[in-house]
Write an enzyme that holds these catalytic residues in place. Structure first.
Site, PDB file in Angstrom:
ATOM      1  N   ASP A  99      47.698  37.216 -31.447  1.00 38.85           N
ATOM      2  CA  ASP A  99      49.093  36.770 -31.509  1.00 38.85           C
ATOM      3  C   ASP A  99      49.210  35.629 -32.523  1.00 38.85           C
ATOM      4  O   ASP A  99      48.205  35.151 -33.044  1.00 38.85           O
ATOM      5  CB  ASP A  99      49.585  36.306 -30.124  1.00 38.85           C
ATOM      6  CG  ASP A  99      48.614  35.355 -29.457  1.00 38.85           C
ATOM      7  OD1 ASP A  99      47.982  34.534 -30.177  1.00 38.85           O
ATOM      8  OD2 ASP A  99      48.469  35.402 -28.226  1.00 38.85           O
ATOM      9  N   ASP A 114      50.858  31.875 -33.350  1.00 41.17           N
ATOM     10  CA  ASP A 114      51.510  30.668 -32.847  1.00 41.17           C
ATOM     11  C   ASP A 114      52.013  29.840 -34.020  1.00 41.17           C
ATOM     12  O   ASP A 114      51.334  29.696 -35.032  1.00 41.17           O
ATOM     13  CB  ASP A 114      50.523  29.838 -32.027  1.00 41.17           C
ATOM     14  CG  ASP A 114      49.985  30.611 -30.836  1.00 41.17           C
ATOM     15  OD1 ASP A 114      50.780  31.269 -30.150  1.00 41.17           O
ATOM     16  OD2 ASP A 114      48.758  30.582 -30.609  1.00 41.17           O
ATOM     17  N   ASP A 123      42.099  21.674 -29.358  1.00 42.94           N
ATOM     18  CA  ASP A 123      40.785  21.677 -28.712  1.00 42.94           C
ATOM     19  C   ASP A 123      39.623  21.766 -29.716  1.00 42.94           C
ATOM     20  O   ASP A 123      38.895  20.805 -29.902  1.00 42.94           O
ATOM     21  CB  ASP A 123      40.702  22.751 -27.599  1.00 42.94           C
ATOM     22  CG  ASP A 123      41.156  24.140 -28.028  1.00 42.94           C
ATOM     23  OD1 ASP A 123      41.457  24.327 -29.225  1.00 42.94           O
ATOM     24  OD2 ASP A 123      41.186  25.040 -27.168  1.00 42.94           O
TER      25      ASP A 123
HETATM   26  P1  ATP Z   1      43.605  33.574 -28.731  1.00 43.14           P
HETATM   27  O1  ATP Z   1      42.941  34.376 -29.761  1.00 43.14           O
HETATM   28  O2  ATP Z   1      43.038  33.772 -27.385  1.00 43.14           O
HETATM   29  O3  ATP Z   1      45.108  33.613 -28.755  1.00 43.14           O
HETATM   30  P2  ATP Z   1      44.046  30.856 -29.483  1.00 43.14           P
HETATM   31  O4  ATP Z   1      43.127  29.882 -30.145  1.00 43.14           O
HETATM   32  O5  ATP Z   1      45.264  31.237 -30.234  1.00 43.14           O
HETATM   33  O6  ATP Z   1      43.168  32.087 -29.102  1.00 43.14           O
HETATM   34  P3  ATP Z   1      45.829  30.031 -27.421  1.00 43.14           P
HETATM   35  O7  ATP Z   1      45.569  29.875 -25.972  1.00 43.14           O
HETATM   36  O8  ATP Z   1      46.771  31.080 -27.887  1.00 43.14           O
HETATM   37  O9  ATP Z   1      44.410  30.247 -28.106  1.00 43.14           O
HETATM   38  O10 ATP Z   1      46.276  28.610 -27.948  1.00 43.14           O
HETATM   39  C1  ATP Z   1      46.795  28.417 -29.247  1.00 43.14           C
HETATM   40  C2  ATP Z   1      46.288  27.106 -29.826  1.00 43.14           C
HETATM   41  O11 ATP Z   1      46.747  26.007 -29.028  1.00 43.14           O
HETATM   42  C3  ATP Z   1      44.775  26.951 -29.849  1.00 43.14           C
HETATM   43  O12 ATP Z   1      44.209  27.542 -30.976  1.00 43.14           O
HETATM   44  C4  ATP Z   1      44.612  25.454 -29.848  1.00 43.14           C
HETATM   45  O13 ATP Z   1      44.842  24.909 -31.129  1.00 43.14           O
HETATM   46  C5  ATP Z   1      45.750  25.007 -28.933  1.00 43.14           C
HETATM   47  N1  ATP Z   1      45.309  24.908 -27.528  1.00 43.14           N
HETATM   48  C6  ATP Z   1      45.412  25.873 -26.590  1.00 43.14           C
HETATM   49  N2  ATP Z   1      44.929  25.461 -25.419  1.00 43.14           N
HETATM   50  C7  ATP Z   1      44.522  24.211 -25.597  1.00 43.14           C
HETATM   51  C8  ATP Z   1      43.936  23.225 -24.750  1.00 43.14           C
HETATM   52  N3  ATP Z   1      43.667  23.481 -23.464  1.00 43.14           N
HETATM   53  N4  ATP Z   1      43.648  22.010 -25.281  1.00 43.14           N
HETATM   54  C9  ATP Z   1      43.936  21.739 -26.581  1.00 43.14           C
HETATM   55  N5  ATP Z   1      44.463  22.614 -27.423  1.00 43.14           N
HETATM   56  C10 ATP Z   1      44.769  23.836 -26.954  1.00 43.14           C
HETATM   57 MG    MG Z   2      46.886  32.470 -29.578  1.00 47.04          MG
END
Ligand code: ATP
Ligand code: MG
Length: 443
Positions: free
Chosen positions: A65, A67, A144
């Site tokens: 996805d 963001d 993170d």
């Molecule tokens: P995925 O491929 O699973 O979507 P993602 O890295 O995009 O991985 P998400 O849960 O969609 O993970 O979160 C989007 C972004 O928000 C992360 O890449 C990170 O930068 C930030 N983020 C998400 N959760 C946290 C957290 N618990 N603490 C700090 N930053 C976070």
């Molecule tokens: Mg994501």
């Protein structure tokens, strides 16, 4: 090989990687995300892609996805789109809805070290709510992992890197931004995210980020079970379940999610339970690769099977009927489990069917075979049974019989039924014709 990541100077300017030096093109980003980015920019706001979308594109993978991060406030974002909704309390976000896709838009978050201004709530170092807004730079430092803190800027198509994410990405290194222990304490789910990204990307967890994982598992006990449920599904149902499971157990985290299962596994390290869980996860990973559906019902029924089976076995030994024993054991194990990882009732009720049907499959009562086959949960229970067979928990012969019965036509099924014992097939036919027309039969 295990050299530590370089220390990044917080005061340094960000590294800006121009379009010519990275592989992200607009054609690789979902049209809707591009639309959102441009709409924000035209309205005078900063607009950047961030997180998994950027990370995965840089790795040549297909993102799950997209963001978006912006300096527009949630209300301002909502005002720009007809199809936008503000969601979340812990973190207020805007969801912009499109046909078949939601683009998540987050306002830059500010520095995480101050507290008590009403917009951020912290208890024992854990962030309960965070709606303090900030700049792009502040937003980069509160994310993170460094590889999750890379931004694709729609203004000039560059990648913006404040935290050394590009270098870590190239090295296949997962590194928390800031002091790892403090970051885990702020949000213990980051431990599970470390495991998930290491499993998914095949990255090595940087030693300083890895060390606290062995110590801080107990912090998971303070995370709301509903949030852990979401995380567990991502760990196990995204195609890297086996790797997730192995890492969770290596760091001693699994037991904080599934204590009864961990206890059963620990008791019989090399025996059936471990083999069975691994088989189920391998099977799930394979299904994801093949694009087949996977369900939390099957996964969670499998993870809790050993505790349920043991408890039921004890009850049967004490005189309870097998089905009643499985029903009771299932209810009790689910009740205990939901204190750690929530399981919605729409999932836990069918899980109990899968468990009870194990007894039906085991017993092959001729008069019940047709109804068993028609049970809405038969397919799941049958697959479950076969995996138990692969793990050596059910006799191969029995699995074989069921496989043939399930695949067979009427004639073959009749023949297989007849194998079950003298005259059984004939008796079955009589009973069935008498029952025809009855409605409220349950298995
Ligand atoms: P995925 O491929 O699973 O979507 P993602 O890295 O995009 O991985 P998400 O849960 O969609 O993970 O979160 C989007 C972004 O928000 C992360 O890449 C990170 O930068 C930030 N983020 C998400 N959760 C946290 C957290 N618990 N603490 C700090 N930053 C976070
Ligand atoms: Mg994501």
């Amino acid at each position: 090989m295990t050299e530590n990541a370089p220390v990044v100077d917080r005061e340094a300017r960000p590294r800006i990687v121009p379009r010519a030096e990275h592989p992200i093109s607009r054609s690789l980003i979902s049209k809707n995300a591009v639309r959102v980015l441009y709409r924000l920019r035209k309205a005078g706001y900063q607009a950047l892609l961030v997180g998994g979308g950027v990370r995965d594109l840089l790795l040549g993978r297909e993102p799950k996805d997209f963001d978006v991060a912006t300096d527009a406030r949630p209300e301002e974002v909502r005002a720009l789109f007809r199809n936008a909704r503000i969601i979340g309390r812990r973190f207020r976000l805007v969801h912009v809805h499109f046909q078949g896709e939601i683009i998540e838009v987050a306002t830059f978050r500010g520095n995480a070290s101050e507290e008590g201004d009403g917009e951020r709530e912290v208890a024992d170092g854990m962030i309960l709510r965070d709606n303090v807004y900030g700049t792009l730079e502040e937003d980069a430092w509160r994310r993170d992992f460094t590889v999750n803190s890379l931004y694709y800027n729609i203004a000039d198509f560059s990648v913006v890197d404040y935290t050394g994410g590009m270098e870590d990405l190239a090295a296949g290194r997962l590194r928390l931004i800031g002091d790892p222990e403090a970051r885990y304490r702020e949000d213990p789910v980051r431990m599970l995210r470390a495991v998930r990204f290491a499993a998914k990307l095949g990255f090595r967890i940087d030693p300083a980020t890895e060390a606290p994982l062995f110590e801080l598992g107990h912090l998971l006990e303070s995370v709301p079970p509903a949030r852990l449920y979401e995380e567990v599904l991502k760990l196990f149902l995204s195609g890297h379940g086996v790797a997730s499971f192995e890492l969770l157990r290596r760091y001693g985290l699994f037991g904080h999610l599934f204590p009864a299962t961990e206890a059963a596994l620990a008791r019989e390290e090399q025996g059936f339970p471990l083999t069975f869980v691994t088989r189920v996860l391998e099977n799930t990973d394979r299904r994801v690769v093949e694009g087949k559906p996977v369900t939390p019902i099957f996964l969670l029924a499998a993870l809790l099977w050993e505790p349920v089976r043991r408890r039921a076995e004890a009850a049967v030994a004490a005189g309870t009927s097998p089905v009643q024993a499985l029903l009771d054991a299932g209810r009790l194990e689910v009740e205990a489990q939901v204190g750690h990882v929530a399981i919605p009732r729409r999932i836990s009720l069918p899980m109990r069917d899968v468990w009870i049907l194990q007894d039906r499959l085991q017993r092959r009562q001729p008069s019940r075979l047709s109804r068993l086959l028609a049970h809405p949960r038969f397919r799941a229970a049958f697959d479950f049974f076969l995996l138990r067979g692969e793990a050596g928990e059910v006799e191969a012969e029995l699995c074989d019989w069921w496989r043939r019965f399930e695949e067979g036509d009427e004639a073959e099924r009749e023949a297989l039924r007849a194998q079950l014992g003298g005259g059984v097939g004939a008796r079955h036919r009589r009973r069935r014709s008498r029952r025809r027309g009855r409605k409220s039969e349950t298995t």
